[in-house]
Design an enzyme around this catalytic site. Structure first.
Site, short mmCIF file in Angstrom:
data_model
loop_
_atom_site.label_atom_id
_atom_site.label_comp_id
_atom_site.label_asym_id
_atom_site.label_seq_id
_atom_site.Cartn_x
_atom_site.Cartn_y
_atom_site.Cartn_z
N GLU A 1 -68.32 11.52 53.80
CA GLU A 1 -68.91 10.21 54.08
C GLU A 1 -67.89 9.09 53.90
O GLU A 1 -67.91 8.10 54.64
CB GLU A 1 -70.13 10.00 53.18
CG GLU A 1 -71.30 10.86 53.62
CD GLU A 1 -72.41 10.96 52.59
OE1 GLU A 1 -73.58 10.78 52.97
OE2 GLU A 1 -72.11 11.24 51.42
N ALA B 1 -69.32 14.25 45.86
CA ALA B 1 -69.84 13.62 44.65
C ALA B 1 -69.75 14.62 43.51
O ALA B 1 -69.59 15.83 43.72
CB ALA B 1 -71.28 13.18 44.87
N GLY C 1 -69.94 13.52 49.81
CA GLY C 1 -69.48 12.14 49.68
C GLY C 1 -68.06 11.93 50.16
O GLY C 1 -67.71 10.84 50.61
N GLU D 1 -74.60 19.00 51.76
CA GLU D 1 -75.60 18.72 50.75
C GLU D 1 -76.83 19.62 50.83
O GLU D 1 -77.50 19.85 49.81
CB GLU D 1 -76.06 17.25 50.86
CG GLU D 1 -75.01 16.22 50.45
CD GLU D 1 -74.12 15.79 51.60
OE1 GLU D 1 -73.43 14.77 51.45
OE2 GLU D 1 -74.12 16.46 52.66
#
Length: 256
Positions: free
Chosen positions: A112, A64, A109, A132
């Protein structure tokens, strides 16, 4: 090809390829990219097979957009998380198989996004991780749920707690990725895999994905009943008749 510069859509027959195109930012996912990615996945929904990858040779999706996230309020973070989940859920629910061509860094992300795919194929320079924790947060787009289902609870806890990064060789050993190829070979190998899948009977392939996706959503007895319904429902279709007749007649099938 889509009109967006940050997300590219290419089609080759029944195979659609979506490329996150922000190589200068390690293909990081900000709100604009996520929204475009979501719309592009929907646009590609008629493809038999979807390939996800990132532009350049350094990153699949670096994660992200941390610069964007750094000043978010709780409410804004909730909205961002929900958008990320809509994207990963769309990948998981895509009608046909989704191949993540992990051609470099896949952190946060990005990891993911790969976890939501059906198959993960990596280049030798790929590195994956739910990193994270070192940002003072936790995986927020499905990583805490999907990672353990793929690599097991103990490995997932270690990766999330320590923010561990695993290279392609270790990722393959852990079952996080399947095949690993040299960087220069990745695109051709993924294209060959996607084409082979695209030549399978589409309705049966979609039914197989539906059943596999229910493994963690239903009890085993409910899942077995779901499988029986899918299995029997394929009888009478062109591909079922053609596949079985071709087997008996010792010839290649001609699927729709």
């Amino acid at each position: 090809m889509s009109d967006s510069e940050t997300v590219l859509l290419d089609r080759e027959g029944d195979v659609a390829t979506i490329t996150v195109n922000r190589p200068e930012a390690m293909n990081a996912l900000n709100t604009e990219v996520l929204e475009t990615l979501l719309a592009t996945i929907e646009e590609a929904s008629d493809a038999r097979v979807l390939v996800l990858t990132g532009a350049g040779e350094k990153a699949f999706v670096g994660g992200a957009d941390i610069a964007y996230m750094s000043e978010l309020s709780v409410d804004e973070a909730q909205e961002y998380a929900e958008l990320g989940h809509r994207v990963t859920d769309a990948v998981e629910a895509f009608p046909g198989p989704v191949i993540a061509a992990v051609n470099g860094y896949a952190f946060g992300g990005g990891c993911e996004l790969a976890l939501a795919s059906d198959l993960r194929v990596a280049s030798q320079n790929a590195v994956l991780g739910q990193t994270e924790i070192d940002l003072g947060i936790v995986p927020g787009w499905g990583g805490t749920q999907r990672l353990s289902r793929i690599v097991g609870d103990a490995i997932a806890r270690r990766m999330v707690f320590f923010g561990e990064r695993v290279d392609a060789e270790d990722a393959q050993r852990l079952g996080l990725v399947g095949n690993v190829y040299a960087q220069a070979e990745l695109d051709d190998e993924v294209a060959a895999m996607a084409q082979e899948l695209a030549e399978k009977p589409a309705f049966a392939l979609r039914s197989a994905k539906e059943a596999l996706n229910q493994v963690h959503e239903m009890s085993q007895s409910a899942g077995l009943a779901y499988e029986r319904r899918l299995w029997s429902g394929l009888f009478g279709t062109h591909d079922q008749r053609e596949g079985m007749e071709a087997f008996v007649e010792k010839r290649d099938p001609d699927f729709e």
